[in-house]
Write an enzyme that holds these catalytic residues in place. Structure first.
Site, short mmCIF file in Angstrom:
data_model
loop_
_atom_site.label_atom_id
_atom_site.label_comp_id
_atom_site.label_asym_id
_atom_site.label_seq_id
_atom_site.Cartn_x
_atom_site.Cartn_y
_atom_site.Cartn_z
N ASP A 36 -13.80 0.72 3.40
CA ASP A 36 -12.91 1.78 2.89
C ASP A 36 -11.61 1.14 2.40
O ASP A 36 -10.85 0.61 3.21
CB ASP A 36 -12.63 2.79 4.01
N GLU A 66 -15.53 2.23 -0.64
CA GLU A 66 -15.00 3.61 -0.67
C GLU A 66 -13.56 3.62 -1.20
O GLU A 66 -12.74 2.79 -0.78
CB GLU A 66 -15.04 4.15 0.76
N HIS A 104 -9.31 2.91 0.94
CA HIS A 104 -8.27 3.92 1.19
C HIS A 104 -7.38 4.16 -0.03
O HIS A 104 -6.23 4.60 0.12
CB HIS A 104 -7.40 3.46 2.38
MG MG Z 1 -11.77 6.99 3.38
#
Ligand code: MG
Length: 385
Positions: free
Chosen positions: A185, A211, A187
């Site tokens: 991730d 992600e 972010h």
């Molecule tokens: Mg996330």
């Protein structure tokens, strides 16, 4: 048991630790349903939107879930966005829970029944400033997980951080050596100039997905990433409706969508988003680093959705303290047990969560004011969290 003439009588909100917002709906005849409208860091705003929704829904037939959804989404003139869609999500989940409880069936049965026997899940390792990843991965494996997710980098500037990308490759390699699958991730912390380099660097390690490599604000930047590596592109926790997902699906730039059932209009809208994604051969892996009601909603939708692949769970996530974890406010915590990388499909009526109502009411007397940290770079400039 309530009759067909029953009406929604009461809608309550409960801010509870670590950073959640529960919703409770009660009918005039005493039927109850619970949902979760958690929008991390914006609980006060969502509670305000739910307060306004009372003017539309008190007196409404609780069985008319779709009509309630349309009423809240369309009648307010202004629509969409995280706050309004989270408010709808919590109410929608609570109405599905209430409906299932009245009929004595689990929600997935109302969605067409199950299309799988169990729900694959993954947990978090590493927190926001990832270190000591290898041990954390081994601990997760010992708990029964076969997949985890970790943050890709710490805060990172527009054109600074190749060192962080090198460190990322090192850490992901350690997790893969522990014999466990890993999603990464980012972010939305990485900006366009570094995004392709980050993806190419992790490609040989074969992560499950990358992600939010960049923020989902700009579909054309995501499009640039889609063709540059074989790493599956995942995104969607900051998209809130079919209309938000539409350009990503139409342009073919996403492989795995991650709507959050507490942010994206609840069970009703997540089902529709997943069906839209199925048309484009895109997988569905709901976002859920939050509470037990949102997770239960995910388990029911995952059970009944053909393109579902894996579910995020917040057990032991870095935002939770041991005394405020996934099962703290639940009287039947066994429903969230992990075995061979999966959770069971909940079989209790409604969402299947037995909320510890007394504990919720007590905790909500001192509302949390959870906020994410403010990160700044070397020169004092604000960074993405
Ligand atoms: Mg996330």
């Amino acid at each position: 048991m309530s009759s067909a003439a029953d009406r929604i009588g009461r809608i309550e909100c409960f801010p509870v630790l670590p950073r959640w917002l529960f919703v409770r709906i009660e009918t005039e005849q005493g039927a109850v349903g619970w949902g979760e409208a958690t929008l991390e860091g914006h609980g006060e705003a969502v509670a305000g939107a739910i307060d306004a929704a009372r003017d539309r829904l008190i007196g409404h037939d609780p069985d008319r879930i779709e009509d309630a959804w349309q009423l809240l989404h369309r009648l307010g003139f202004y629509r969409g966005g995280p706050v309004l869609m989270s408010a709808i999500a919590g109410i929608d989940q609570a109405l599905w829970d209430l409906r299932g409880r009245k009929l004595g069936v689990p929600v997935y049965q109302l969605l067409g029944g199950r299309v799988r026997n169990r729900i694959s899940v993954y947990a978090w390792i590493g927190g926001d400033r990832p270190a000591d990843i290898a041990d954390a991965a081994k601990q997760r494996a010992a708990q029964g997980f076969t997949a985890v997710k970790m943050n890709g980098t710490e805060d990172i500037g527009w054109l600074e951080g190749m060192r962080q990308i090198d460190a990322l490759v090192e850490r992901v390699g350690q997790v893969r050596e522990a014999g466990i699958d890993v999603g990464i991730d980012f972010h939305g912390r990485v900006h366009r100039p570094l995004a392709r380099a980050a993806l190419k660097a992790i490609e040989p390690l074969r992560p499950l997905f990358a992600e939010e490599v960049v923020l989902s604000d700009n579909v054309d930047v995501v499009a640039q990433l889609a063709g540059c590596s074989a790493v599956p592109i995942a995104l969607g926790e900051r998209l809130y409706s079919r209309w938000d997902y539409r350009p990503f699906l139409e342009k073919g730039v996403v492989d795995i969508i991650q709507p959050d059932l507490a942010h994206a209009g609840g069970i009703s809208e997540a089902r529709r988003i997943a069906a839209m994604a199925e048309v484009y051969d895109v997988a569905f892996a709901p976002h859920c680093p939050i509470g037990p009601l949102a997770l239960a909603a995910c388990l029911h939708v995952g059970a009944a959705t053909p393109n579902f692949v894996i579910q995020e769970v917040s057990l032991g996530i870095h935002y939770n303290r041991p005394a405020e974890d996934l099962t703290t406010l639940v009287r039947n915590p066994a429903m969230f047990g992990i075995e061979s990388g999966a959770m069971a499909i909940p079989e209790g009526p409604g969402l299947g969560v037995e909320v510890d109502e007394a504990a919720v009411r007590e905790m909500a007397k001192s509302p949390h004011r959870w906020r994410n940290p403010a990160w700044r770079g070397r020169d004092g400039e604000l960074r993405e969290w």
